[in-house]
Design an enzyme around this catalytic site. Structure first.
Site, short mmCIF file in Angstrom:
data_model
loop_
_atom_site.label_atom_id
_atom_site.label_comp_id
_atom_site.label_asym_id
_atom_site.label_seq_id
_atom_site.Cartn_x
_atom_site.Cartn_y
_atom_site.Cartn_z
CB SER A 1 -10.57 6.52 -8.19
OG SER A 1 -11.37 6.53 -9.36
CE LYS A 2 -13.98 14.38 -6.87
NZ LYS A 2 -15.38 14.31 -7.30
NE ARG A 3 -10.17 10.22 -12.60
CZ ARG A 3 -9.14 9.43 -12.91
NH1 ARG A 3 -9.21 8.64 -13.96
NH2 ARG A 3 -8.05 9.42 -12.16
#
Ligand code: GLU
Length: 505
Positions: A262-264
């Site tokens: 994910s972007k996180r």
């Protein structure tokens, strides 16, 4: 299928920046199409007006331009199946929704959002399907007359796909083999909404794959659960004979631990998950991109190609031509691929060190300009050639080469203590005389001359070389010393040595 030409498509929804997993999906489609002498189509799936994000389509197109992944047909390119933006194909989908209604494969449903919420609240795991549809407000439970009346009155409705229960649905996947799902687990999906006159993803996707004569649907694993529904839609529309073959690619996984990348993860571990930098038009939040982080597009492509596919052996550095020749869906993995971003850096290093100095210089020049350094291109090309082995990113070039552009202002204290000896000033003063006589001033001649002088005087080679490096670079780093003197030139070399003598004594 009357047309035997291979045709594949990448069909993003413009709901934000393109995720790196989407780039990999597009890349595999591209490699497959090129290998098969087929067509590669870009189709923009923008029928979800709620999730539409301004600028996302332009971002997608610019990303592929940067990566060198070319489409044969698409928005802005054109092609025999235009338009390629679904919002411009509205009228086409209505026809097929009608065909399904006429054949009894679909029905009108008038349930309001409140009514649906009430059902969900009352029945755990409520699903609009064969077991519940007869309790709902739709054209199967209302009389034909009332249905017509409601539509004529402009009441909002949706068209739902009528799925019969208890039927096994087989999906043949080129990567996963045969997957069988029982139709009872599927709900009567909404295919069309009268509120905006737009189809949902499922209908538009199937209709367009059919009309655009797509032969292979190569997409991310997250779409596998939709495949049985898609098979049923092909059947209901009478298109089974021309149904494309499916290939669902493995997920990209977190570099550490389990789950989808994910972007996180990128924020947390410090790597981009988008090809280009992206600024959210609503929040203004900025996300980093591979391009702006100093990656070469060919390195990104090579890195992504091997996340879920291998060429059948342990080769890692592959050009697009080689990948095109070797690509094989049968060599795609079923299991998720860990996103090893350190490997991404390694690829970039490999590509940088072998890339033409001139091309690297072209990427480095704007950074120099930002630092108000106005150096001739040929000089920058030469410097790049000397330091590129030492960097992972274009940005690192500055750290490795700043001294070629700006004479050291100060001398690193620790290095001075270690490298500047009592006789350094005297020896270097003598050296400036030697260098002044040295002709030509290329690395080989200078090295030979200086070494001969050191030998004749029985001086300590290491000590002198260390002191010269300190004078020229300001610290104890940098490429081969005589490559530095050649690049700086005679005047600048002598000037820097004199300055060190004056400053350090
Ligand atoms: N529009 C879908 C997406 O955003 C396309 C999925 C597919 O390739 O069928 O990924």
């Amino acid at each position: 299928m009357n047309n035997s030409k291979i045709r594949v498509r990448f069909a993003p929804s413009p709901t934000g920046p393109l995720h790196i997993g989407g780039v990999r999906t597009a890349l595999y489609n591209y490699l497959f199409a090129r290998q098969q002498g087929g067509d590669f189509i870009l189709r923009i799936e923008d029928t979800d007006s709620q999730r539409f994000v301004a600028g996302a389509e332009e971002y997608i197109i610019e990303s592929f331009r940067w990566l060198g992944i070319h489409f044969d047909e698409g928005p802005g390119i054109g092609g025999p199946y235009a338009p390629y933006r679904q919002s411009e194909r509205k009228n086409i989908y209505i026809m097929y929704a009608q065909q399904l209604l006429d054949a009894g494969h679909a029905y009108y449903a008038f349930d309001t959002p409140e009514e649906l919420d009430a059902q969900r609240a009352a029945t755990p795991n409520f699903q609009y399907d064969a077991s519940t549809r007869m309790n709902m407000r739709n054209s199967l439970t209302l009389s034909a007359q009332e249905t017509c009346q409601r539509i004529a009155n402009g009441e909002k409705y949706v068209v739902r796909f009528r799925i019969e229960s208890g039927e096994p649905i087989r999906v043949n996947d080129l990567i996963r083999g045969e997957v069988t799902v029982n139709s009872s687990v599927l709900d009567d999906k909404v295919l069309y909404k009268s509120s905006d006159g737009l189809p949902t993803y499922h209908l538009a996707n199937i209709v367009d794959d059919h009309l655009m004569e797509i032969t292979h649907v190569i997409r991310g694993e997250e779409w596998l659960p939709s495949a049985p529904l898609h098979v049923l839609l092909y059947r209901a529309l009478g298109w089974v004979d021309s149904m494309p073959q499916f290939a669902h690619l493995p997920l990209l996984l977190k570099p550490d631990g389990n789950g989808k990348l994910s972007k996180r993860d990128g924020d947390r571990l410090g790597f981009p998950v988008f090809p280009l930098e992206w600024t959210d038009p609503k929040t203004g939040e900025r996300s980093s991109g591979y391009r702006e982080s100093g990656y070469l597009p060919e390195a990104v492509v090579n890195f992504l190609a091997l996340l879920g596919w291998n060429p059948g052996d342990d080769r890692e550095i592959l050009s697009v031509d080689q990948m095109t020749r070797l690509f094989d869906l049968a060599h795609c993995s079923k299991n998720g691929a860990k996103f090893d971003f350190e490997k991404g850096k390694w690829f970039n290093h490999q590509y940088l060190r072998t890339k033409d100095n001139k091309e690297i210089a072209a990427l480095f020049l704007p950074l120099l300009k930002e630092k108000s350094i106005d150096a001739p291109e040929a000089y920058v090309v030469k410097v790049v050639g000397l330091v590129k082995e030492r960097v992972h990113f274009i940005q690192d070039l500055w750290e490795q080469s700043a001294f070629f552009f700006v004479a050291p202002e100060a001398f690193d204290e620790k290095t001075v203590r270690k490298r500047w000896k009592e006789d350094s000033a005297a020896h270097l003063a003598e050296l400036t005389g030697i260098l002044a006589q040295c002709k030509p001033f290329d690395a080989a001649t200078t090295e030979e001359t200086v070494k001969a002088w050191i030998e004749s005087k029985a001086y300590h080679l290491g000590n002198i070389m260390n002191a010269v490096r300190l004078a020229l670079v300001g610290e104890s780093k940098g490429p081969h010393i005589f490559d530095i003197t050649e690049t700086l030139g005679k005047d600048e070399t002598i000037r820097r040595i004199r300055r060190a003598i004056d400053t350090l004594k």
